[in-house]
Design an enzyme around this catalytic site. Structure first.
Site, PDB file in Angstrom:
ATOM      1  N   PHE A 179     -16.510 -19.831 -44.389  1.00  0.00           N
ATOM      2  CA  PHE A 179     -15.987 -21.001 -45.094  1.00  0.00           C
ATOM      3  C   PHE A 179     -16.123 -22.250 -44.233  1.00  0.00           C
ATOM      4  CE2 PHE A 179     -13.513 -17.147 -45.986  1.00  0.00           C
ATOM      5  CZ  PHE A 179     -13.758 -17.000 -47.346  1.00  0.00           C
ATOM      6  N   GLY A 227      -8.809 -18.009 -35.993  1.00  0.00           N
ATOM      7  CA  GLY A 227      -9.391 -17.715 -37.317  1.00  0.00           C
ATOM      8  C   GLY A 227     -10.895 -17.563 -37.237  1.00  0.00           C
ATOM      9  N   GLY A 268      -7.677 -10.436 -42.454  1.00  0.00           N
ATOM     10  CA  GLY A 268      -7.769 -11.450 -43.509  1.00  0.00           C
ATOM     11  C   GLY A 268      -6.455 -12.168 -43.745  1.00  0.00           C
ATOM     12  N   SER A 326      -2.548 -14.450 -33.572  1.00  0.00           N
ATOM     13  CA  SER A 326      -2.641 -15.697 -32.832  1.00  0.00           C
ATOM     14  C   SER A 326      -1.422 -15.962 -31.934  1.00  0.00           C
ATOM     15  CB  SER A 326      -2.858 -16.805 -33.854  1.00  0.00           C
ATOM     16  OG  SER A 326      -2.349 -17.999 -33.431  1.00  0.00           O
ATOM     17  N   ASP A 343      -7.896 -22.715 -37.689  1.00  0.00           N
ATOM     18  CA  ASP A 343      -8.464 -22.370 -39.003  1.00  0.00           C
ATOM     19  C   ASP A 343      -7.994 -20.954 -39.376  1.00  0.00           C
ATOM     20  OD1 ASP A 343      -9.974 -22.711 -41.307  1.00  0.00           O
ATOM     21  OD2 ASP A 343     -11.873 -22.148 -40.354  1.00  0.00           O
ATOM     22  N   HIS A 385      -2.955 -19.766 -43.849  1.00  0.00           N
ATOM     23  CA  HIS A 385      -2.627 -21.001 -44.556  1.00  0.00           C
ATOM     24  C   HIS A 385      -1.231 -21.018 -45.169  1.00  0.00           C
ATOM     25  CE1 HIS A 385      -6.374 -22.518 -43.538  1.00  0.00           C
ATOM     26  NE2 HIS A 385      -7.027 -22.502 -44.691  1.00  0.00           N
ATOM     27  N   HIS A 420      -8.651 -27.438 -39.706  1.00  0.00           N
ATOM     28  CA  HIS A 420      -9.480 -27.310 -40.909  1.00  0.00           C
ATOM     29  C   HIS A 420      -8.611 -27.213 -42.159  1.00  0.00           C
ATOM     30  CE1 HIS A 420     -12.947 -25.414 -43.289  1.00  0.00           C
ATOM     31  NE2 HIS A 420     -13.276 -26.653 -43.001  1.00  0.00           N
ATOM     32  N   ASP A 421      -9.205 -27.510 -43.308  1.00  0.00           N
ATOM     33  CA  ASP A 421      -8.544 -27.385 -44.614  1.00  0.00           C
ATOM     34  C   ASP A 421      -7.351 -28.322 -44.760  1.00  0.00           C
ATOM     35  OD1 ASP A 421     -10.348 -25.249 -45.480  1.00  0.00           O
ATOM     36  OD2 ASP A 421      -9.302 -24.035 -44.001  1.00  0.00           O
TER      37      ASP A 421
END
Ligand code: SAH
Ligand code: MG
Length: 215
Positions: free
Chosen positions: A15, A41, A75, A124, A141, A144, A169-170
């Site tokens: 992604f 990530g 994931g 993490s 990343d 979320h 990111h995002d």
């Protein structure tokens, strides 16, 4: 960026839009002087290729650094069965769960980056607890959910060297564009006074650490 690595990044599962990947590449190249580049990530290694390409090019200036990438490889929420980003080809039939580690490994080997990227398999926050070295670049990343994003920020952002950089990111400013957890840590970083935005590319925000206290 090296043409072969560009092709490898394009072909990799993941992604990371190319324009944002190139911004990662340039940032890693510029900030590798300040310390290692660490990604939270990994997924299948798409963004790691851009980061590693940057660190490699920094060698031309005599800077020797590596990329470290962390993932538990099970994931995030959105990758689980029934969710939007589930990829059945990433399910380990034995465990009956997602396992992105084999794909990450083969991506790095195929790109010739096996020795440039250190892969850490773990959560993490657990890795952060053991980590002492100040980072030249931190790329967040990972998960979320608000809890995951806030933990990543709290446990890793203080480890960015002054003069180093935090990339997130995002980051979407409105819920219509996407989830708000990365946006909230972006705002937190800015309001702490320790970070100053230096670049914006798509949903990628790059903040340099310019101040001491990370709140
Ligand atoms: N950077 C990747 C995309 C990462 S997707 C790319 O360029 O394609 C987010 C990843 O974060 C997933 O692989 C997920 O397993 C991982 N992740 C989510 N929460 C995590 C946590 N707490 N610790 C470690 N990894 C986590
Ligand atoms: Mg992302």
């Amino acid at each position: 960026m090296d043409a072969e690595l560009m092709k490898a990044a394009e072909a990799a599962t993941g992604f990371m839009p190319e324009a944002e990947g190139l911004a990662l590449y340039e940032t890693a190249e510029s900030y590798a002087d300040a310390g290692p580049v660490l990604e939270v990530g990994s997924y299948c290694g798409k963004s790691a290729i851009y980061l590693a390409a940057g660190v490699r090019d920094a060698r031309a200036r005599g800077v020797r650094q590596q990329v470290v990438t962390i993932d538990h490889h099970r994931g995030s929420e959105e990758h689980q069965p029934g969710w939007e980003y589930h990829d059945t080809s990433l399910v380990d039939p034995e465990a009956g769960r997602i396992d992105t580690l084999p794909r990450l490994r083969s991506t790095l080997v195929q790109a010739g980056l096996d020795d440039d990227v250190i892969v850490i398999v773990g959560r993490s926050v657990d890795v952060a607890r053991l980590w002492r070295i100040q980072l030249g670049m931190l790329f967040i990343d990972g998960g979320h959910t608000d809890a995951a994003a806030q933990w990543d920020y709290e446990s890793w952002a203080p480890k960015v060297a002054v003069g180093g950089v935090l990339a997130i990111h995002d980051v979407f400013e409105t819920p219509e564009e996407g989830g708000q957890a990365p946006f909230r840590i972006y705002q937190r970083a800015l309001s702490s006074g320790a970070f100053t935005e230096v670049r914006h590319e798509g949903s990628l925000r790059i903040l340099e650490r310019t101040g001491d206290a990370v709140g």
